[in-house]
Scaffold this motif. Structure first.
Motif: not given
Length: 198
Positions: A31, A34, A80-85, A88-89, A129, A132
């Motif tokens: 990710c 942050n 790959r993920g964003g900073y807040d993935t 969220r997961l 979320m 997804s």
């Protein structure tokens, strides 16, 4: 649907469970760093979440971990993920676990989770979320007695979680075939006793 009698699922070392949940969530995929000041460090976020009154029985925490590990096994290596993935997961896994374990309508809702995040995420965000997350794990929600036993064999000593009963409606016969040393009582709920350690 599967239910766990939460009085029979106990974390003897909550700190180990928290650390393992944070590590598992953080290591799901690569990710971005942050750079958002509105989000606390992941370990504080999860700790704060799990200390909300008694909203999170140990069974929900256990199933959250099982779902997160299941997700990791289904993600491609280059995910790959964003900073807040990870946040969220984690939220999606908690919501999914709570709903899965609740047959009486007492599971957590996206509104409750939004409140628990101090409205960092709206109920609409949390619903997205969850959708997804369900797509990522390919709606593979069933957790069998064998799945729980496999998790306990791998991580039970580390996490110091004790499980003495798992209620699996209409699956008692399958559980007896899958697990040695499992007995089923003749109740309406087909209570399957899994001795720990097995």
């Amino acid at each position: 649907m599967s239910t766990i009698n939460t009085t029979q699922v106990k974390a003897n070392n909550p700190e180990a469970l928290l650390a393992f949940t944070t590590l598992t969530t953080n290591n799901l995929l690569s990710c971005a760093l942050n750079t958002c000041n509105r989000l606390p460090p992941l370990n504080e976020f999860i700790h704060d979440f799990y200390n909300k009154k008694n909203e999170f029985p140990c069974a929900v925490k256990l199933f959250t971990l099982i779902y997160l590990l299941r997700l990791k096994s289904k993600l491609p290596d280059n995910a790959r993920g964003g900073y807040d993935t990870p946040y969220r997961l984690f939220l999606a896994a908690v919501l999914t676990s709570s709903k899965y374990l609740s047959e009486t309508g007492t599971g957590l809702t996206s509104v409750t989770l939004s409140y628990f995040t101090h409205h960092l995420y709206t109920p609409k965000d949390i619903n997205r979320m969850e959708r997804s997350f369900l797509g990522l794990i390919r709606y593979d929600l069933w957790v069998s007695a064998n799945d729980i036993q496999s998790f306990m064999n791998s991580y039970g000593d580390l996490l110091q979680i004790d499980i003495s009963q798992v209620n699996i409606p209409e699956q008692g016969t399958i559980a007896r075939c899958l697990l040695p040393n499992v007995t089923t009582t003749n109740t309406a709920n087909n209570v399957v006793s899994i001795p720990y350690p097995a």
